[in-house]
Each structure stands twice: as structure tokens, then as C-alpha cells.
Design a protein around this motif. Structure first.
Motif, short mmCIF file in Angstrom:
data_model
loop_
_atom_site.label_atom_id
_atom_site.label_comp_id
_atom_site.label_asym_id
_atom_site.label_seq_id
_atom_site.Cartn_x
_atom_site.Cartn_y
_atom_site.Cartn_z
N LEU A 244 78.50 -7.31 22.27
CA LEU A 244 78.49 -8.47 23.14
C LEU A 244 77.58 -8.22 24.33
CD1 LEU A 244 82.36 -9.10 23.29
CD2 LEU A 244 80.70 -10.53 22.08
N ALA A 245 77.01 -9.30 24.87
CA ALA A 245 76.21 -9.21 26.09
C ALA A 245 76.22 -10.58 26.74
CB ALA A 245 74.78 -8.77 25.79
N ARG A 246 76.14 -10.59 28.06
CA ARG A 246 76.03 -11.87 28.78
C ARG A 246 74.66 -11.91 29.44
NH1 ARG A 246 79.46 -16.04 30.47
NH2 ARG A 246 81.38 -14.96 29.86
N GLU A 247 73.91 -12.93 29.06
CA GLU A 247 72.55 -13.08 29.59
C GLU A 247 72.39 -14.49 30.14
OE1 GLU A 247 69.80 -12.15 26.51
OE2 GLU A 247 70.72 -10.19 26.04
N GLY A 248 72.08 -14.57 31.42
CA GLY A 248 71.88 -15.88 32.03
C GLY A 248 73.09 -16.77 31.94
N GLY A 249 74.29 -16.20 32.03
CA GLY A 249 75.51 -16.97 31.93
C GLY A 249 75.96 -17.25 30.52
N GLU A 250 75.19 -16.85 29.53
CA GLU A 250 75.50 -17.12 28.13
C GLU A 250 75.98 -15.84 27.46
OE1 GLU A 250 73.08 -19.86 25.29
OE2 GLU A 250 72.24 -17.84 25.13
#
Length: 476
Positions: A244-250
Motif C-alpha cells: 500500500l502507498a498513499r500518493e497525493g491523497g490517493e
């Protein structure tokens, strides 16, 4: 007794509905009782589980039912009023304030200490209060732990960077995510997928197994799957998350098959873990983080002298609020009887034995369609070696189902213990079946003979007429 050292007959750690009931029953038995709580009185059920989740689900299920009633479909064709639904949820969760619970505790004369309670040896509890004070408690008769469970999170790389939803966030969120990924296929997963899809999210369920609700009868999971898909939920079976990763709020989700998925939020509904990791279990010879094994009177079996009790989810017997409250009523009575030197009736179905934990646990899954079950499933009956007859009936053939909604789909199953001629388990799946469950629970817990059930006449035209149809099918 002074400000920092106090002695009571009974100390209860954890003021959810289970701990509250243990304390109230012990106090009713004439024992001085104190309850320790570090969060809100009322616990998980009142603020982050039962009450808020059902407040979210009630308008969803009511609208789905109404859409199939002639004359109502047009009236409820539009979207839900999200603001009104969330406002109702907030009200049902008492706006995450516990003043009413405190008033109730005062009314039953149970003392309250707010803070983090930890065992500090046999019959001793040390409480760290929010203002930094340490309160040393000693119990004359019993310490009861009712600390419940919290979400068990899988070891997925990147998990700590995405701030995932657990059941708490899923029931208390103040806005609807555009896209919600749900990992899991159990009760929390299907209920929250039902709620948030109806409130406007595009929900994708990532299910490791090949079916939903795997601890229940297979037809229950199949009907719920159909209902979710008809509502627009994307269900992917045999799917696991590798990172999992969160990028730019996504939230960026990588799947085991090499695929990828993007979501605004991700809910991990992957099981529960006991809240025992910071409870001081090591001071009495137990292992922090473990479930607490108990006998049918809720004494922890691995602790000598019989002073230590574990009640509710923390003992891993039946992880549901109503079952925990049942346990609490029994545990409080047991503690009172033992303190007074009175006889303890721990025989099967005795006043001081939680027999229903293994024989008659009721459960409702508040999806569309609903699922309601009590007692054994077919798989459990086969594993137990009992001689069981499986009796099935299509709920759509009951007159009451035709009155309930057009195009009604549902299934009923009754398991008959052939050696005892009693009902060993019942499962219903279909709209509105939750209200059928208590009759089934009485049949199972009361071990009502099948021949006597024949004389319990269901009213016409109600869905409960399925009882007659099941018995007719059994008789042939």
C-alpha cells in the motif's frame, strides 16, 4: 481508604456494555464495585460499532425494501440524504459523549475511575488517571476484565503510511469517500460495503477467500454477494493485497496478481485482536496480547485461586455485544454467589453457566438481504459428529414474503438433531429476516421438541410462516 489507595469487593476493567453489566450485577448482589475506563463509557458498541453502524445501515435497508413495494418505488427512487443519515448516526452515537452512561452508572451505585487500568499482581489493579495520578486498587473477591477487542491489521508493506480505516473510522467518518476499497469478506466488510455504496461511494471489495460470510451457511454469503453486486459493489474473490502507498491523497493498492487499484480510502476488515497487550497480564503469569481462556463461569482457567474473570470479546467465546452482555449477567451473578459462599450451578443451562455461548449464539448481518442465524451451521454439525437432518425452504414461497416486497428472494434452513428431535441450528437469509431470529433462538436454547413446535402456529400472512413450511417439509 484515601485518594490513591482503595479497596472494593469487585474491580471491573473496561466500561463497555459488557463491563457495565458485570459491574451492575455485582453491585446488585450487594458487592462494592468500581469500574475503570480509559475511553468512553459504553465502549465500542455504543460509539464505534453496533449503534453507529446500524444507524448508517437502517436507511439503506429501508430504502432497498421500499423500492420493491408497489406504490413506493417512485417515492424512494432518489439518492439518500447523506447529511441527514450522518446526522442521525451522530445522534445514535450520542455525539461521542458519555454523560448519559455516567448518569446510569451513578444510578446503580457503581464507582468510576477514568484512566488506564493495569493488573499489578493478584487482586490488584493500578490506574493511571488522565491528570497523572496513580490509584492503587485492591479487590476482596474478584477482578473482571472486559476490555474487548480492536481491529487486527495484517502486516502489509506500506500500511503505516496510508492511515487505513478500521471499523472505527468506517462507522464515524464525516464524509463519503468517492472510492472505498474494503479488504475482507466478513460481517464488518459486508455491512460497511452496503452502507457506503448506498451513501455514494464506489466500493470495491478485495476478498482473499472465494465467498463472503464463510462462517455461515453458503447460501447466506451467495445471497449477500448478489445483493451487493446489484447495488453496484465490485467484489473480487481470491484477491490479496501485497503493498500500500498513499500518493497525493490517493491510496495506491498493489494486488498479489500484479494488478493495481486506486481508492480514496481503504477499510481493513480483517479480524479482531484482544485488548490485552497493555493490561499487566505478565504480573499474574499470563502473556500480554493473548486471548483469555475461561470456563463456563468466566474464571480465567490459567490463574490460581479463582479471583480473575474475563468477560465479553476478550475471552474469544462469542464476539458479539448481546452475547457479551449475556456473559456479564452470568458472571456478575457467579461473583456474587461465590462472594457470599452460596452454591454455584454451573451445570449445562444452569444459572451460572454460559451454555448459550456454544449452543445458541444468535447473529444478524444487517445487509440487503439480511442474514440471521443461531446455533450450528451444517458444516459445524457435520464436524461435531451429530446426526443432523437439513431442512431447506425457499422463503419466496411464503405468503408473507409476497406481502413484504415484489421479487422477494430468500432461503431458510433448519437443522434437526435426529437423536434428540430438537432444532440444532437455523439460518435465514432474506429481507426482514432479522425479526425471525428470536423465535429460532428460543427453539434452539429451549431445546423445544419438534413435535411441540408443530403446535406453535405462525400468524398468516407473515414471513414467520416459514416455520410451518420447514416443519411440513421435514414431515414430508
Amino acid at each position: 481508604m484515601n485518594e490513591t489507595t482503595r479497596t472494593y469487593d469487585v474491580i471491573v476493567i473496561g466500561a463497555g456494555p459488557v463491563g457495565e453489566n458485570v459491574a451492575e450485577r455485582a453491585r446488585a448482589a450487594g458487592l462494592s464495585t468500581v469500574i475503570v475506563e480509559r475511553e468512553l463509557l459504553g465502549g465500542e458498541c455504543s460509539f464505534w460499532a453496533c449503534d453507529p453502524s446500524k444507524a448508517l445501515l437502517r436507511p439503506v435497508v429501508a430504502r432497498a425494501d421500499a423500492r420493491r413495494v408497489p406504490g413506493l418505488g417512485q417515492a424512494v427512487a432518489g439518492p439518500l440524504d447523506v447529511e441527514a443519515v450522518l446526522a442521525h448516526r451522530d445522534k445514535m452515537a450520542s455525539y461521542w459523549k458519555d454523560e448519559d452512561q455516567v448518569d446510569w452508572l451513578n444510578s446503580v451505585s457503581v464507582d468510576l475511575i477514568r484512566g488506564h487500568g493495569r493488573l499489578d499482581g493478584p487482586r490488584k489493579v493500578s490506574v493511571q488517571t488522565p491528570d497523572g495520578e496513580t490509584v492503587a486498587l485492591t479487590a476482596r473477591h474478584a477482578v473482571a476484565v472486559s476490555t474487548g477487542t480492536s481491529a487486527a491489521l495484517p502486516p502489509i508493506p506500506g500500511l503505516d503510511t496510508v492511515h487505513p480505516w478500521t471499523s472505527r473510522e468506517a462507522t464515524s467518518a464525516d464524509k463519503v469517500p468517492g472510492r472505498l476499497a474494503v479488504v475482507g469478506g466478513g460481517v464488518v466488510a459486508v455491512e460497511m460495503a452496503t452502507a457506503w455504496q448506498a451513501l455514494g461511494s464506489q466500493v470495491t471489495m478485495l476478498v482473499l477467500e472465494d465467498a463472503l460470510l464463510q462462517r455461515m451457511e453458503p447460501f447466506a454469503g451467495e445471497l449477500v454477494t448478489d445483493g451487493l453486486r446489484q447495488a453496484g459493489v465490485d467484489i473480487r474473490f481470491g484477491t490479496s493485497v501485497t503493498s500500500l502507498a498513499r500518493e497525493g491523497g490517493e491510496v495506491r493498492i498493489t494486488l498479489a496478481d500484479g494488478g493495481h487499484l486506486a481508492a480514496d480510502e481503504i477499510l481493513l476488515a480483517t479480524g479482531r485482536a484482544p485488548r490485552t497487550w497493555d493490561l499487566g497480564l505478565e504480573t499474574i503469569g499470563l502473556t500480554p496480547g493473548d486471548w483469555l481462556k475461561v470456563d463456563d463461569t468466566f474464571r480465567v482457567t490459567d490463574v490460581a485461586d479463582g479471583w480473575f474473570y474475563a468477560v465479553g470479546d476478550v475471552n474469544h467465546r462469542a464476539l458479539m455485544t448481546h452475547q457479551g452482555k449475556y456473559q456479564a449477567r452470568i458472571a456478575g451473578a457467579v461473583i456474587g454467589a461465590r462472594a457470599k459462599g452460596e452454591p454455584v450451578d454451573d451445570t449445562r443451562w444452569g444459572a451460572h453457566a454460559a451454555t448459550a455461548d456454544s449452543a445458541a449464539v444468535p447473529q444478524v448481518v444487517f445487509t440487503h438481504p439480511e442474514v440471521a442465524a443461531v446455533g450450528l451451521t451444517t458444516r459445524e454439525a457435520e464436524q461435531s459428529g451429530r446426526r443432523i437432518k437439513v431442512v431447506d425452504y425457499d422463503l419466496a414461497h411464503v405468503a408473507g414474503a409476497h406481502q413484504y416486497a415484489e421479487g422477494y428472494r430468500g432461503q431458510a434452513r433448519m437443522l434437526i438433531d435426529l437423536d434428540r428431535n430438537t432444532v440444532a441450528g437455523v439460518t435465514f437469509a432474506g429481507p426482514g429476516v432479522g425479526e425471525l431470529l428470536h423465535s429460532a433462538t428460543i427453539a434452539v436454547a429451549g431445546e423445544v421438541p419438534i413435535d411441540r413446535l408443530w403446535h406453535a402456529v405462525p400468524a398468516f400472512p407473515t414471513i414467520s410462516e416459514v416455520w410451518l413450511r420447514l416443519l411440513e417439509t421435514h414431515r414430508g
